[in-house]
Design a protein around this motif. Structure first.
Motif, mmCIF file in Angstrom:
data_model
loop_
_atom_site.group_PDB
_atom_site.id
_atom_site.type_symbol
_atom_site.label_atom_id
_atom_site.label_comp_id
_atom_site.label_asym_id
_atom_site.label_seq_id
_atom_site.Cartn_x
_atom_site.Cartn_y
_atom_site.Cartn_z
ATOM 1 N N TRP A 208 -3.764 2.477 -0.790
ATOM 2 C CA TRP A 208 -2.441 2.703 -1.137
ATOM 3 C C TRP A 208 -1.984 4.111 -1.150
ATOM 4 O O TRP A 208 -1.150 4.514 -0.516
ATOM 5 N N ALA A 209 -2.820 4.993 -1.769
ATOM 6 C CA ALA A 209 -2.567 6.541 -1.620
ATOM 7 C C ALA A 209 -2.468 6.991 -0.089
ATOM 8 O O ALA A 209 -1.453 8.097 -0.017
ATOM 9 N N ASN A 210 -3.239 6.748 0.697
ATOM 10 C CA ASN A 210 -3.350 7.168 2.037
ATOM 11 C C ASN A 210 -2.301 6.145 2.939
ATOM 12 O O ASN A 210 -1.905 6.819 4.156
ATOM 13 N N THR A 211 -1.684 5.261 2.687
ATOM 14 C CA THR A 211 -0.676 4.590 3.444
ATOM 15 C C THR A 211 0.701 4.584 2.902
ATOM 16 O O THR A 211 1.832 4.437 3.746
ATOM 17 N N ILE A 212 0.759 4.238 1.728
ATOM 18 C CA ILE A 212 2.012 4.086 0.880
ATOM 19 C C ILE A 212 2.512 5.210 0.264
ATOM 20 O O ILE A 212 3.668 5.718 0.288
ATOM 21 N N VAL B 74 10.638 5.399 5.474
ATOM 22 C CA VAL B 74 9.599 5.991 4.561
ATOM 23 C C VAL B 74 10.539 7.122 3.900
ATOM 24 O O VAL B 74 10.585 8.215 4.414
ATOM 25 N N ASN B 77 7.052 10.158 -0.160
ATOM 26 C CA ASN B 77 6.177 9.573 -0.695
ATOM 27 C C ASN B 77 4.843 10.578 -1.076
ATOM 28 O O ASN B 77 3.816 9.911 -1.442
ATOM 29 N N ILE B 79 2.755 11.786 0.994
ATOM 30 C CA ILE B 79 1.566 11.814 1.923
ATOM 31 C C ILE B 79 1.951 11.794 3.496
ATOM 32 O O ILE B 79 1.592 12.666 4.213
ATOM 33 N N THR B 80 3.058 11.098 3.852
ATOM 34 C CA THR B 80 3.432 10.994 5.234
ATOM 35 C C THR B 80 4.947 11.719 5.246
ATOM 36 O O THR B 80 5.485 11.594 4.253
#
Lengths: 386, 330
Positions: A208-212, B74, B77, B79-80
């Motif tokens: 979850w942390a790395n994708t969402i 997106v 968030n 991260i990205t």
């Protein structure tokens, strides 16, 4: 035909007159000055003349509590202090404050770097309410359910799709889980509740942390979106096999079943006032002061064997020097009453929390708030605090 | 018009003041006021477009045209990087609006034909009144009715039936809880019926009686007379009604939000949740950060573009089908 049209017209006119009458105060005895009694408590201690209007905007989470505060404040001051609060969402509230359209903003998340950069004047961050996010579910025949962040994240990722999955069964050895597809329900609008929930999922599950990631709204990989906590809760209540999340008060009000959530110490905790307050108590000694950086403050996953892991604070944001920030847009009387109101809200006002299913903040945080509020100034001058 | 009336010449009343071109002062005022109201609405539309375009600039700069066919949304968030694409919402809007027309238009035309051509006289007034009353129901009420009545009904009865009968087609595959494009399409269909049927009724009413009589005198049945002489004669009016219905369907927010399931996906199955542009903007505007807010405003611009485009395409299509320049019955 004509008869009932006339009847309807009469009713409408009567209602309109009554409505206008109430707003104009035709039915209440007019009070120009509220003279404080010696025994007066709360906001009634302070003399208030005419009408003092304050405006706030932001968080929808805090709205029920804020409404109680607003009506109590009006009542205690003999309708002198009139606070109007628009629950337009945390982000929009901060935008309104940035444009100096409101006297205070309310946000479920501490200000992020870009919001901070946008602020036209120095500001204070003041936690004003405490709540718990509950994981709600609807599984026929199941009243008690243990969950971990790991499993909830796998469900929200779409990796676990049935209630009889072995990972869920392992957490609930004494419960028979049915062969039933899981319907994931999440918020469709940006919200502080999602902010807390996704931060918790990201802390618990690396996928979850790395994708969402985490935020007010995220790119949900699966599930139904519903606007607002009320609809999320009612959808879970009416959908067999559903799982969702909402502030605890919504779950209680609509009779949704809510899960016991595993905390970092390894215990499964069903949320209540006491174990939610413990989460806030854990952090209260390490909080920044009012003008400090609150960006990384979070009260999820606090230590302690009985602490509920999914707790959240919500914040009021207010300018440090009201005279300098608003110029002629705010009188000293208004500034003084804003200070009175905020001071009362974080202290005596916390007692309204129980009635609205919020949790009164622990003393450590209210003391910090009182110090912060006493530092609010008007053109360099201090304002009166109790 | 400016022809000198008999009053100006013959009576004791003072002649109205006239300007150099002989126009009465009152008429000038009349022209001015009505002209201003007409200009007002055009100016408003222009301002909306300008503001939307101006506020979309940040997103346009970052994402450019690929915004239109991007499939991910997106927001920040942690991260990205932020990424905004409009395609799932464009898709959801088009599919639900098409469903609404597919279901709503035949029903509306049926109602209108019954009311004008076939209904007994005593039923005409009350039935027409009820249909128009539907137009006065606020959309949030439709949405609530959708949640408490239509969604459970679709989820428990209609969707499983469609799934078992037509599940082999991509249109009705997969499971459903009732929150999906089909339900939103049905709600929208109900919402456009009052508009489409009452305008269609007016169009049918305006068909001269001689048209019907001509057909009937040639030995046509009721159905043949309606089809050949009435519907053909009134087709421009009916077309206008459909376009208004389409406008209502593409722009509807509340009722769609409450029934479509709000999933930012593109699935061919009508039984899967999706999202429409209007509903998505309403959902996310309050908590949107700087770039996301700009992206939402660009979505608004896209919606406006879709409305204009469908309008133009429909008009061109209509002209080419019925023969250019023919403007009967309007």
């Amino acid at each position: 035909m004509t008869g009932w049209i006339v009847a309807v017209a009469v009713i409408v006119i009567v209602l309109a007159v009554v409505g206008v009458g109430f707003t104009q105060g035709w039915f209440s005895k007019s009070t120009t000055t509220n003279t404080p009694k010696a025994s007066a408590t709360g906001l009634a201690k302070f003399p208030c003349s005419g009408t003092v209007s304050l405006t706030g905007a932001g968080s929808t989470f805090v709205y029920p509590l804020m409404s109680s505060w607003v009506s109590a404040a009006a009542q205690q001051t003999g309708n002198c202090l009139q606070v109007s609060y628009s629950s337009i969402g945390s982000g929009a509230g901060i935008t309104q404050l940035t444009s100096k359209l409101v006297s205070f903003g309310a946000s479920d998340a501490p200000l992020n770097p870009s919001q901070k950069a946008g602020m036209p004047a120095p500001f204070f961050t003041i936690p004003d309410a405490l709540g718990a996010v509950s994981v709600i579910f609807n599984v026929p025949g199941v009243k008690v359910l243990n969950v971990t962040g790991q499993v909830v994240a796998a469900i929200y990722l779409g990796d676990i799709t049935n209630w009889n999955n072995s990972a869920i069964a392992a957490l609930n050895p004494h419960t028979t889980l049915p062969n039933l597809a899981i319907t994931v329900v999440h918020r469709s609008d940006g919200s502080g509740t999602s902010f807390v929930f996704t931060h918790w999922l990201a802390a618990e599950n690396t996928t979850w942390a790395n994708t969402i990631g985490a935020g007010l709204s995220v790119a949900w990989p699966t599930g139904l979106g519903e606007k607002g906590s009320t609809l999320v809760t009612s959808t879970v209540v009416s959908t067999s096999g559903a799982i969702g999340y909402a502030e605890l008060n919504y779950a209680k009000l609509q009779g949704a079943a809510y899960a016991a959530v595993q905390n970092p110490a390894g215990f499964f905790i069903t949320p209540n006032g006491t174990n939610t307050a413990e989460a806030a108590q854990e952090v209260s000694s390490s909080l920044p002061n009012g003008s400090g950086d609150w960006g990384n403050v979070s009260i999820i996953n606090q230590p302690g064997t009985t602490t509920y892991p999914l707790a959240t604070l919500t914040y009021i944001v207010v300018f440090q020097d009201l005279g300098k920030a608003y110029g002629s847009g705010m009188t000293q009387t208004q500034a003084q009453w804003l200070v009175h109101y905020l001071y009362w809200a974080v202290s005596a006002g916390q007692n309204y929390s129980a009635g609205d299913f919020y949790v009164p903040m622990p003393v450590g945080i209210t003391t910090l708030d009182e110090t912060t509020i006493s530092e609010i100034q008007y053109n360099g001058q201090s304002l009166v605090t109790p | 018009m400016e022809s000198p009336g008999p009053i100006a010449q013959g009576t004791a009343a003072p002649a109205p003041q006239r300007d150099a071109s002989g126009r009465a002062l009152g008429d000038n005022l009349f022209l001015g006021i009505t002209g201003a109201t007409a200009a007002f609405i055009n100016l408003t539309l222009l301002l909306i477009i300008v503001i939307l375009a101006d506020d979309s600039l940040p997103t346009l700069r970052v994402f450019g045209l690929p915004f239109l066919w991007g499939t991910s949304w997106v927001p920040p968030n942690g991260i990205t990087p932020q990424l905004y694409g409009a395609l799932p919402f464009i898709y959801g809007t088009l599919v639900t609006s098409a469903l609404a027309l597919l279901i709503g238009v035949p029903i509306s035309i049926g109602i209108a034909i019954f009311l004008v051509e076939l209904s007994p006289g005593w039923l005409r007034e009350p039935l027409g009144f009820v249909v128009e009353l539907l137009a006065a129901v606020p959309s949030v009420v439709y949405g609530l009715w959708g949640i408490f009545v239509l969604v459970p009904f679709m989820g428990s009865t209609v969707d499983p039936a469609l799934g078992s009968a037509l599940g082999w087609t991509p249109l009705f595959s997969g499971s459903s809880q009732g929150y999906n494009m089909l339900t939103a399409g049905v709600i929208l269909a109900i919402m456009i019926i009052p508009t489409v049927s009452s305008i269609t009724r007016d169009a049918l009413k305006s068909v001269p009686q001689s048209q019907r009589e001509a057909a009937l005198s040639l030995g046509a049945t009721n159905w043949e007379a309606t089809r050949v002489s009435v519907l053909t004669y009134a087709r421009t009016g009916i077309f206008g009604a459909i376009i208004l219905g389409l406008g209502r369907a593409t722009g509807e927010t509340m009722a769609v939000t409450m029934t479509i399931g709000n999933g930012n996906f593109i699935h061919t199955s009508l039984l899967s949740s999706a999202q429409s542009i209007a509903s998505f903007i309403a959902n996310n505007f309050a908590e949107a950060g700087y770039l996301e807010r700009s992206a939402l405003l660009e979505l608004g611009l896209v919606l406006l573009g879709i409305s204009i485009l469908t309008n133009v395409v429909a008009r061109v299509l209509f002209r080419s089908l019925t023969g250019a320049g023919e403007e009967a019955g309007s």
